[in-house]
Design a protein around this motif. Sequence first.
Motif, short mmCIF file in Angstrom:
data_model
loop_
_atom_site.label_atom_id
_atom_site.label_comp_id
_atom_site.label_asym_id
_atom_site.label_seq_id
_atom_site.Cartn_x
_atom_site.Cartn_y
_atom_site.Cartn_z
N GLU A 28 120.97 -75.54 4.08
CA GLU A 28 120.17 -74.45 3.55
C GLU A 28 120.85 -73.16 3.95
OE1 GLU A 28 116.07 -74.73 4.40
OE2 GLU A 28 115.73 -72.59 4.19
N ASN A 29 121.35 -72.40 2.94
CA ASN A 29 122.13 -71.21 3.21
C ASN A 29 123.31 -71.52 4.13
OD1 ASN A 29 120.27 -69.66 1.72
ND2 ASN A 29 118.94 -69.42 3.51
N GLU A 30 123.99 -72.63 3.84
CA GLU A 30 125.16 -73.08 4.58
C GLU A 30 124.82 -73.53 6.00
OE1 GLU A 30 128.23 -70.19 4.44
OE2 GLU A 30 128.48 -70.33 2.28
N ILE A 31 123.56 -73.67 6.32
CA ILE A 31 123.14 -74.13 7.65
C ILE A 31 122.65 -75.57 7.53
CG2 ILE A 31 121.56 -73.74 9.58
CD1 ILE A 31 121.32 -70.83 8.57
N ILE A 32 123.16 -76.43 8.37
CA ILE A 32 122.71 -77.82 8.41
C ILE A 32 121.75 -77.98 9.57
CG2 ILE A 32 123.43 -80.22 8.75
CD1 ILE A 32 126.10 -79.49 7.50
N THR A 33 120.54 -78.44 9.27
CA THR A 33 119.53 -78.64 10.31
C THR A 33 119.50 -80.11 10.71
OG1 THR A 33 118.17 -76.80 9.53
CG2 THR A 33 117.09 -78.47 10.88
N LEU A 34 119.63 -80.37 11.99
CA LEU A 34 119.65 -81.73 12.51
C LEU A 34 118.37 -81.97 13.32
CD1 LEU A 34 123.36 -81.92 13.75
CD2 LEU A 34 122.42 -82.56 11.51
N ASP A 35 117.59 -82.93 12.89
CA ASP A 35 116.33 -83.26 13.55
C ASP A 35 116.62 -84.24 14.68
OD1 ASP A 35 113.84 -84.23 14.31
OD2 ASP A 35 113.02 -84.07 12.27
N LEU A 36 116.63 -83.74 15.91
CA LEU A 36 117.02 -84.57 17.05
C LEU A 36 115.97 -85.62 17.38
CD1 LEU A 36 118.73 -81.97 19.42
CD2 LEU A 36 119.65 -83.25 17.48
N MET A 37 114.69 -85.33 17.14
CA MET A 37 113.66 -86.33 17.40
C MET A 37 113.82 -87.52 16.46
SD MET A 37 111.86 -85.58 20.01
CE MET A 37 110.52 -86.75 19.78
N GLU A 38 114.14 -87.26 15.19
CA GLU A 38 114.37 -88.35 14.25
C GLU A 38 115.61 -89.15 14.64
OE1 GLU A 38 112.68 -89.61 11.61
OE2 GLU A 38 111.07 -88.32 12.35
N ALA A 39 116.60 -88.48 15.18
CA ALA A 39 117.84 -89.16 15.58
C ALA A 39 117.58 -90.19 16.67
CB ALA A 39 118.86 -88.14 16.06
N THR A 40 116.60 -89.95 17.53
CA THR A 40 116.32 -90.89 18.62
C THR A 40 115.79 -92.23 18.10
OG1 THR A 40 114.06 -90.06 18.95
CG2 THR A 40 115.82 -88.98 20.19
N LYS A 41 115.32 -92.25 16.84
CA LYS A 41 114.77 -93.48 16.25
C LYS A 41 115.86 -94.33 15.59
CE LYS A 41 110.52 -90.90 15.25
NZ LYS A 41 109.62 -90.42 14.18
#
Length: 411
Positions: A28-41
């Motif tokens: 989004e606007n060249e920014i990648i958002t990484l959901d760290l809580m989802e990554a733990t699953k």
Amino acid sequence: MRKFCLHLLFLALVSFGFLGCADEGKAENEIITLDLMEATKNVKNLNLSELVDDVEYVKLETREDCTFGLGRYLVTDNYIVVFEEYKASVLFFSREGKYLRSIGRKGNGPGEFFRVSEVIAFPEEDCLVIYDGGASKLIKYSIKGDLLLEQSYPRNLERISSFSKLGSDYFALVFSSMDMDKQSFNRIQIMDKDFEILDSGFPVLRQFVENSSNFNKISFYLKSKTTHILDNDSLFEIDEGALIPKFHFWIKENARPENSNPWRPEGGPYNRFGGVFELGNYLMCDFDIPGEEEGSFYGYSIVYNQETQSLFTLPELRWYIRENGTEAAIFNDIDGIHHIYMANYTNTPITHFTEKMICKAFDIIDLKSYIEDKTHEEIEVKLPKRQAELIELVEKSELEDNPIVQIFHLK
């Protein structure tokens, strides 16, 4: 001389604090958002062979004048530099492990150290810059050990919180406080090898300093000659004077309000987001969530594959240097002699890494214990000849010998 638009950094970081949550990997606007809580699953193995294609071993020469304990390492094209924070000495070995010289000694005089907090070398390898965190000063030495330059930072005026090389001839200082009479100050200074200030920026109000639990959490690293800066929960590139936001690390549950300052205050039950670095196409970070017992935390090592846009957590692998322990690790299918454990509180984490290599150092007693346990025999390795080479080197070593440095070459 190349300049840095550090005065833009403050505005960018403030605006970043108001970003909302986006889906994993969504730009989004060249920014990648990484959901760290989802990554733990999503627990997934990462094989070392996906990152590296070769390994070499350097047995550091053992002599009475060059023995050391829990050293830290800087590996360059021509040297292996070892320093112990409170021993106040810097040891030089050749890339083949031959002891060359020591630099400095403990003391408060010119060129002397109280505590060696960090050491950097520049690509030309003509000099070292040493940060003495105890005496709060920078010291420049030639590779041959000649004192070239020294600069002090009085603690009642200036306090350095971090120190990082940014390019071929410049580095960054991050300050946690300045003159107590000032209401604001520039947090970051960019300096050249002669300690001349090239740029200064990131103005911060003293009120923010006094109310923030995260004020020391700025770090830099270099990739493809481009500076990357991590502050709070966001990663930026500084490229040709332009500040480019790249990643936002979203921690959701138990985050601080507005999610812009994820490090928990002392005693608070907050998620904690740690350091970030890159190995090839993989972006890696540390992430802690509160445990069941008060004051306890459970740590994750989270990986983002920038090529496939997959986000996952490294599995815990058994390690044998401490009995019955497990830590998140990269699975070593290169030579099978110990996995690449990510946590800083193990006794064998990654010692040093660059764009070209991952380096680890092992005490002989630890290597002998691991090999005797025959764990490596359970692993189908990519380089069995290298494994045999390391085992032979360990078998020829004495327990009191200096460590062996394991150097993996990135693809």
